[in-house]
Design a protein around this motif. Structure first.
Motif, mmCIF file in Angstrom:
data_model
loop_
_atom_site.group_PDB
_atom_site.id
_atom_site.type_symbol
_atom_site.label_atom_id
_atom_site.label_comp_id
_atom_site.label_asym_id
_atom_site.label_seq_id
_atom_site.Cartn_x
_atom_site.Cartn_y
_atom_site.Cartn_z
ATOM 1 N N GLY A 34 0.813 -1.211 0.000
ATOM 2 C CA GLY A 34 0.000 0.000 0.000
ATOM 3 C C GLY A 34 0.845 1.259 0.000
ATOM 4 O O GLY A 34 0.357 2.343 0.300
ATOM 5 N N SER A 35 2.128 1.112 -0.347
ATOM 6 C CA SER A 35 3.061 2.242 -0.354
ATOM 7 C C SER A 35 3.837 2.273 -1.657
ATOM 8 O O SER A 35 3.989 1.258 -2.323
ATOM 9 C CB SER A 35 4.079 2.085 0.783
ATOM 10 O OG SER A 35 3.449 2.069 2.030
ATOM 11 N N GLU A 36 4.348 3.458 -1.986
ATOM 12 C CA GLU A 36 5.239 3.560 -3.127
ATOM 13 C C GLU A 36 6.572 2.930 -2.748
ATOM 14 O O GLU A 36 6.996 3.001 -1.594
ATOM 15 C CB GLU A 36 5.464 5.015 -3.501
ATOM 16 C CG GLU A 36 4.259 5.676 -4.126
ATOM 17 C CD GLU A 36 4.583 7.087 -4.580
ATOM 18 O OE1 GLU A 36 5.544 7.248 -5.368
ATOM 19 O OE2 GLU A 36 3.891 8.007 -4.129
ATOM 20 N N VAL A 37 7.216 2.303 -3.731
ATOM 21 C CA VAL A 37 8.524 1.697 -3.491
ATOM 22 C C VAL A 37 9.527 2.222 -4.504
ATOM 23 O O VAL A 37 9.161 2.801 -5.516
ATOM 24 C CB VAL A 37 8.467 0.156 -3.552
ATOM 25 C CG1 VAL A 37 7.536 -0.393 -2.486
ATOM 26 C CG2 VAL A 37 8.050 -0.335 -4.931
ATOM 27 N N THR A 38 10.779 2.018 -4.206
ATOM 28 C CA THR A 38 11.865 2.388 -5.093
ATOM 29 C C THR A 38 12.816 1.210 -5.172
ATOM 30 O O THR A 38 12.756 0.310 -4.337
ATOM 31 C CB THR A 38 12.580 3.660 -4.579
ATOM 32 O OG1 THR A 38 13.547 4.071 -5.527
ATOM 33 C CG2 THR A 38 13.226 3.441 -3.235
ATOM 34 N N THR A 39 13.671 1.202 -6.178
ATOM 35 C CA THR A 39 14.612 0.099 -6.287
ATOM 36 C C THR A 39 15.469 0.046 -5.031
ATOM 37 O O THR A 39 15.809 1.064 -4.453
ATOM 38 C CB THR A 39 15.514 0.240 -7.531
ATOM 39 O OG1 THR A 39 16.150 1.503 -7.505
ATOM 40 C CG2 THR A 39 14.712 0.069 -8.804
ATOM 41 N N PHE A 40 15.788 -1.158 -4.599
ATOM 42 C CA PHE A 40 16.516 -1.361 -3.349
ATOM 43 C C PHE A 40 17.951 -0.878 -3.499
ATOM 44 O O PHE A 40 18.685 -1.349 -4.341
ATOM 45 C CB PHE A 40 16.485 -2.842 -2.977
ATOM 46 C CG PHE A 40 17.137 -3.140 -1.672
ATOM 47 C CD1 PHE A 40 18.317 -3.848 -1.625
ATOM 48 C CD2 PHE A 40 16.573 -2.707 -0.489
ATOM 49 C CE1 PHE A 40 18.914 -4.133 -0.423
ATOM 50 C CE2 PHE A 40 17.164 -2.989 0.726
ATOM 51 C CZ PHE A 40 18.347 -3.702 0.764
ATOM 52 N N ARG A 41 18.310 0.089 -2.685
ATOM 53 C CA ARG A 41 19.670 0.617 -2.703
ATOM 54 C C ARG A 41 20.146 0.785 -1.270
ATOM 55 O O ARG A 41 19.388 1.133 -0.387
ATOM 56 C CB ARG A 41 19.723 1.978 -3.383
ATOM 57 C CG ARG A 41 19.353 1.906 -4.835
ATOM 58 C CD ARG A 41 19.477 3.268 -5.472
ATOM 59 N NE ARG A 41 18.970 3.192 -6.839
ATOM 60 C CZ ARG A 41 18.349 4.159 -7.447
ATOM 61 N NH1 ARG A 41 18.146 5.285 -6.849
ATOM 62 N NH2 ARG A 41 17.928 3.996 -8.676
ATOM 63 N N GLY A 42 21.393 0.551 -1.053
ATOM 64 C CA GLY A 42 21.974 0.778 0.266
ATOM 65 C C GLY A 42 21.645 -0.314 1.257
ATOM 66 O O GLY A 42 21.233 -1.413 0.888
ATOM 67 N N TYR A 61 13.187 -4.128 -3.040
ATOM 68 C CA TYR A 61 12.748 -2.740 -3.099
ATOM 69 C C TYR A 61 12.822 -2.118 -1.710
ATOM 70 O O TYR A 61 12.785 -2.825 -0.708
ATOM 71 C CB TYR A 61 11.296 -2.646 -3.607
ATOM 72 C CG TYR A 61 11.114 -3.226 -4.989
ATOM 73 C CD1 TYR A 61 11.456 -2.503 -6.112
ATOM 74 C CD2 TYR A 61 10.621 -4.505 -5.158
ATOM 75 C CE1 TYR A 61 11.309 -3.027 -7.372
ATOM 76 C CE2 TYR A 61 10.459 -5.046 -6.421
ATOM 77 C CZ TYR A 61 10.806 -4.314 -7.530
ATOM 78 O OH TYR A 61 10.673 -4.833 -8.775
ATOM 79 N N ALA A 62 12.901 -0.797 -1.675
ATOM 80 C CA ALA A 62 12.860 -0.050 -0.422
ATOM 81 C C ALA A 62 11.583 0.783 -0.418
ATOM 82 O O ALA A 62 11.038 1.117 -1.471
ATOM 83 C CB ALA A 62 14.082 0.864 -0.296
ATOM 84 N N PHE A 63 11.093 1.129 0.765
ATOM 85 C CA PHE A 63 9.957 2.032 0.867
ATOM 86 C C PHE A 63 10.423 3.418 0.441
ATOM 87 O O PHE A 63 11.515 3.842 0.759
ATOM 88 C CB PHE A 63 9.420 2.086 2.303
ATOM 89 C CG PHE A 63 8.720 0.823 2.704
ATOM 90 C CD1 PHE A 63 7.403 0.598 2.365
ATOM 91 C CD2 PHE A 63 9.399 -0.137 3.439
ATOM 92 C CE1 PHE A 63 6.756 -0.573 2.739
ATOM 93 C CE2 PHE A 63 8.756 -1.300 3.823
ATOM 94 C CZ PHE A 63 7.440 -1.516 3.475
ATOM 95 N N LYS A 64 9.566 4.122 -0.299
ATOM 96 C CA LYS A 64 9.896 5.459 -0.790
ATOM 97 C C LYS A 64 9.700 6.492 0.284
ATOM 98 O O LYS A 64 8.904 6.375 1.146
ATOM 99 C CB LYS A 64 9.008 5.784 -1.999
ATOM 100 C CG LYS A 64 9.580 6.835 -2.884
ATOM 101 C CD LYS A 64 8.789 6.861 -4.155
ATOM 102 C CE LYS A 64 9.609 7.480 -5.241
ATOM 103 N NZ LYS A 64 8.901 7.564 -6.473
#
Length: 64
Positions: A34-42, A61-64
């Protein structure tokens, strides 16, 4: 559509798990959380692991 297992992670521990039908792992991650995500970094403590049930390909993925 493909079937994905979406797991919300805290470090190496699974917090929640969902099975989602979606066209892409990105959409599966956003639908399950239910959240926007971004490519997993760090080195994120909270992150999302998405596994394609058919071929075992894992996306992170990471949470945005």
């Amino acid at each position: 559509m493909k079937i994905y297992r979406v797991e919300e992670m805290d470090g190496d521990s699974v917090v929640t798990s969902h099975t989602i039908n979606a066209n892409t792992p990105w959409v599966a991650a956003e639908t399950a959380t239910g959240s926007e995500v971004t490519t997993f970094r760090g080195d994120e403590q909270r992150w999302i692991r998405v596994t394609n049930e058919a071929d075992g390909v894992v996306n992170r993925y990471a949470f945005k």
